[in-house]
Design an enzyme around this catalytic site. Structure first.
Site, PDB file in Angstrom:
ATOM      1  N   LYS A 192       0.832  -1.209   0.000  1.00 15.75           N
ATOM      2  CA  LYS A 192       0.000   0.000   0.000  1.00 15.75           C
ATOM      3  C   LYS A 192       0.866   1.259   0.000  1.00 15.75           C
ATOM      4  O   LYS A 192       0.639   2.174  -0.783  1.00 15.75           O
ATOM      5  CB  LYS A 192      -0.930   0.026   1.237  1.00 15.75           C
ATOM      6  CG  LYS A 192      -1.875  -1.155   1.331  1.00 15.75           C
ATOM      7  CD  LYS A 192      -2.886  -0.991   2.459  1.00 15.75           C
ATOM      8  CE  LYS A 192      -2.275  -1.025   3.847  1.00 15.75           C
ATOM      9  NZ  LYS A 192      -1.764  -2.348   4.252  1.00 15.75           N
ATOM     10  N   ARG A 267      -9.754   0.756   9.177  1.00 16.95           N
ATOM     11  CA  ARG A 267      -9.421  -0.627   9.487  1.00 16.95           C
ATOM     12  C   ARG A 267     -10.546  -1.306  10.259  1.00 16.95           C
ATOM     13  O   ARG A 267     -10.470  -2.505  10.506  1.00 16.95           O
ATOM     14  CB  ARG A 267      -8.153  -0.673  10.329  1.00 16.95           C
ATOM     15  CG  ARG A 267      -6.854  -0.858   9.508  1.00 16.95           C
ATOM     16  CD  ARG A 267      -5.680  -0.730  10.464  1.00 16.95           C
ATOM     17  NE  ARG A 267      -4.495  -1.430  10.094  1.00 16.95           N
ATOM     18  CZ  ARG A 267      -3.409  -0.871   9.574  1.00 16.95           C
ATOM     19  NH1 ARG A 267      -3.417   0.408   9.264  1.00 16.95           N
ATOM     20  NH2 ARG A 267      -2.334  -1.585   9.348  1.00 16.95           N
ATOM     21  N   ARG A 324      -0.302  -9.182  13.087  1.00 17.00           N
ATOM     22  CA  ARG A 324      -0.874  -8.085  12.288  1.00 17.00           C
ATOM     23  C   ARG A 324      -1.745  -8.649  11.160  1.00 17.00           C
ATOM     24  O   ARG A 324      -2.804  -8.107  10.847  1.00 17.00           O
ATOM     25  CB  ARG A 324       0.236  -7.205  11.709  1.00 17.00           C
ATOM     26  CG  ARG A 324       0.836  -6.275  12.776  1.00 17.00           C
ATOM     27  CD  ARG A 324       2.230  -5.799  12.396  1.00 17.00           C
ATOM     28  NE  ARG A 324       2.255  -4.983  11.198  1.00 17.00           N
ATOM     29  CZ  ARG A 324       3.352  -4.800  10.442  1.00 17.00           C
ATOM     30  NH1 ARG A 324       4.495  -5.374  10.786  1.00 17.00           N
ATOM     31  NH2 ARG A 324       3.294  -4.042   9.378  1.00 17.00           N
TER      32      ARG A 324
HETATM   33  P1  AMP Z   1       0.685   0.282   9.018  1.00 17.31           P
HETATM   34  O1  AMP Z   1       1.851   1.198   8.820  1.00 17.31           O
HETATM   35  O2  AMP Z   1      -0.523   0.684   8.231  1.00 17.31           O
HETATM   36  O3  AMP Z   1       1.058  -1.165   8.839  1.00 17.31           O
HETATM   37  O4  AMP Z   1       0.244   0.440  10.561  1.00 17.31           O
HETATM   38  C1  AMP Z   1       1.118   0.067  11.623  1.00 17.31           C
HETATM   39  C2  AMP Z   1       0.338  -0.039  12.907  1.00 17.31           C
HETATM   40  O5  AMP Z   1      -0.258   1.217  13.232  1.00 17.31           O
HETATM   41  C3  AMP Z   1      -0.825  -1.024  12.893  1.00 17.31           C
HETATM   42  O6  AMP Z   1      -0.406  -2.359  13.129  1.00 17.31           O
HETATM   43  C4  AMP Z   1      -1.697  -0.488  14.007  1.00 17.31           C
HETATM   44  O7  AMP Z   1      -1.176  -0.824  15.276  1.00 17.31           O
HETATM   45  C5  AMP Z   1      -1.537   1.025  13.850  1.00 17.31           C
HETATM   46  N1  AMP Z   1      -2.569   1.560  12.926  1.00 17.31           N
HETATM   47  C6  AMP Z   1      -2.381   2.110  11.710  1.00 17.31           C
HETATM   48  N2  AMP Z   1      -3.548   2.495  11.156  1.00 17.31           N
HETATM   49  C7  AMP Z   1      -4.504   2.151  12.041  1.00 17.31           C
HETATM   50  C8  AMP Z   1      -5.921   2.269  12.053  1.00 17.31           C
HETATM   51  N3  AMP Z   1      -6.597   2.777  11.013  1.00 17.31           N
HETATM   52  N4  AMP Z   1      -6.581   1.829  13.154  1.00 17.31           N
HETATM   53  C9  AMP Z   1      -5.925   1.310  14.199  1.00 17.31           C
HETATM   54  N5  AMP Z   1      -4.603   1.162  14.249  1.00 17.31           N
HETATM   55  C10 AMP Z   1      -3.886   1.571  13.192  1.00 17.31           C
END
Ligand code: AMP
Length: 368
Positions: A192, A267, A324
């Protein structure tokens, strides 16, 4: 298209559609108030055309008067009735029918209703040419409605924008600047972030990665960062309330955006609802959820590989990575259904060369 002051408007309702709506209201009033000698009370300025057409079609004895009130300032409803002029008639024990051009939040109708009831009228009814049910916040029943319309700004047929447009025989709506709002979706490691970087340049969109915003806050040791870290390190989701507030703030920082790429948001269903609300307040919506589909084992090996250089603790530990992915399937994947029901879901094969995947995404975006 027409221009009034600084804004452009496009045709929305024809003269004929308006005429039919008025005749339908008139027929109901003729049926309900045949021998009740109602006092029609038009609300100026907007209702003057509707009132005149409607009252011409009322076939029984009636009286006609007007009251002046104004609650609009430009295109924003001010939630405050600013001025009253008129109402010389004695309304005690009378049947009064308020004639409005449009009932929006209901502030005008509500205060007028209170005023007339206090003056002792025996029956009070409301006839309006337009009604915005989604904007209405009051209890007063709006019984006679020419047309229900969505919550958008209209002019013409008595309604104005900063004083202009009342003489237009059709109704026009504010021209919407069409935004492209993409939800870039897929499990962790689907690519992404990589694709968002390319797409934001190609389509001139603002990229908001909730993960990046959290990481920025962690790095800068803010209160939000400290809170988020406790969840992120375990591969869990940060609570909705915190994430939604943060996302709203990020969107508000970009009032001139042509559109957004939401990466890692929503999410959860609560987040998807919050996003819909936020965008509808800007008279826009999610254009598409574009989902990168990649198998789990490919994700795990991609993330472990990225962990060697990204410096992200949540990429370095295979059990956190697997958690995750698990959280994605348990809590986030349901959003596929959410957007599918709205006919906004587009699945894209997320395996292959970066350019090839960008091509697949572009084909969907170009067709929106
Ligand atoms: P990402 O960089 O999108 O993989 O996000 C890393 C981490 O940030 C995730 O594993 C969650 O702990 C937190 N996170 C990111 N976006 C969200 C969201 N929309 N809702 C809740 N937690 C989030």
């Amino acid at each position: 298209m027409i221009t009034l002051h600084d804004l452009q408007f496009t045709p929305y309702l024809s003269e004929q559609e308006i005429a039919i709506a008025i005749s339908e209201v008139a027929a109901r009033l003729n049926a309900d108030f045949a021998h009740k000698k109602p006092l029609f009370l038009g609300v100026l300025n907007g209702a003057f055309l509707f009132a005149s057409e409607l009252i011409k079609q009322f076939e029984y004895e009636c009286e006609v008067s007007f009251i002046k009130v104004s609650s609009y300032d430009g295109i924003q409803t001010t939630h405050q009735v600013q001025q009253w002029i008129g109402l010389q008639e004695d309304v005690t024990d009378r049947t009064v029918i308020i004639i409005e051009d449009i009932v929006d939040t209901g502030t005008t109708i509500d205060t007028l209703h209170e005023l007339l009831m206090a003056k002792g009228c025996s029956a009070l009814h409301v006839a309006t040419l337009f009604f915005k049910p989604s904007a209405y916040t009051k209890q007063v029943a709006i019984e006679y409605v020419g047309m229900e319309i969505p919550n958008r700004f209209i002019v013409g047929y008595g309604l104005d924008y900063k004083g202009l447009g009342r003489n237009l025989t059709q109704v026009y709506q504010l021209k919407q600047r069409k935004m492209t709002n993409l939800v870039l979706f897929g499990p962790p490691g689907a690519g992404k972030g990589t694709q968002a970087e390319v797409l934001k340049e190609k389509y001139d969109l603002v990229h908001i990665s909730t993960g990046d915003v959290f990481r920025y806050n962690i790095k800068n040791e803010t209160a939000l960062g400290t809170l988020a870290k406790s969840y992120i390190d375990k591969g869990q989701l940060v609570p909705d309330e915190v994430t939604i507030d943060m996302l709203n703030a990020e969107v508000e920082k970009n009032p001139e955006a042509k559109g957004f790429i939401f990466d890692g948001f929503p999410r959860t269903e609560a987040q998807a609802d919050a996003l819909a609300n936020l965008l509808s307040g800007k008279d826009t919506e999610v254009s598409a959820m574009v989902a990168l589909e990649v198998e789990d084992e490919v994700l795990v090996s991609r993330l472990l590989e990225r962990g060697k250089t990204s410096g992200r603790a949540d990429d370095a530990d295979e059990s956190v990575i697997r958690n995750r992915i698990k959280v994605y399937y348990e809590e986030t994947a349901i959003l596929k259904n959410y957007y599918q029901q709205k006919d906004r879901y587009y699945g894209i094969d997320g395996v292959g060369a970066i350019d090839a995947i960008t091509e697949r995404l572009s084909t969907v975006i170009d067709a929106l």
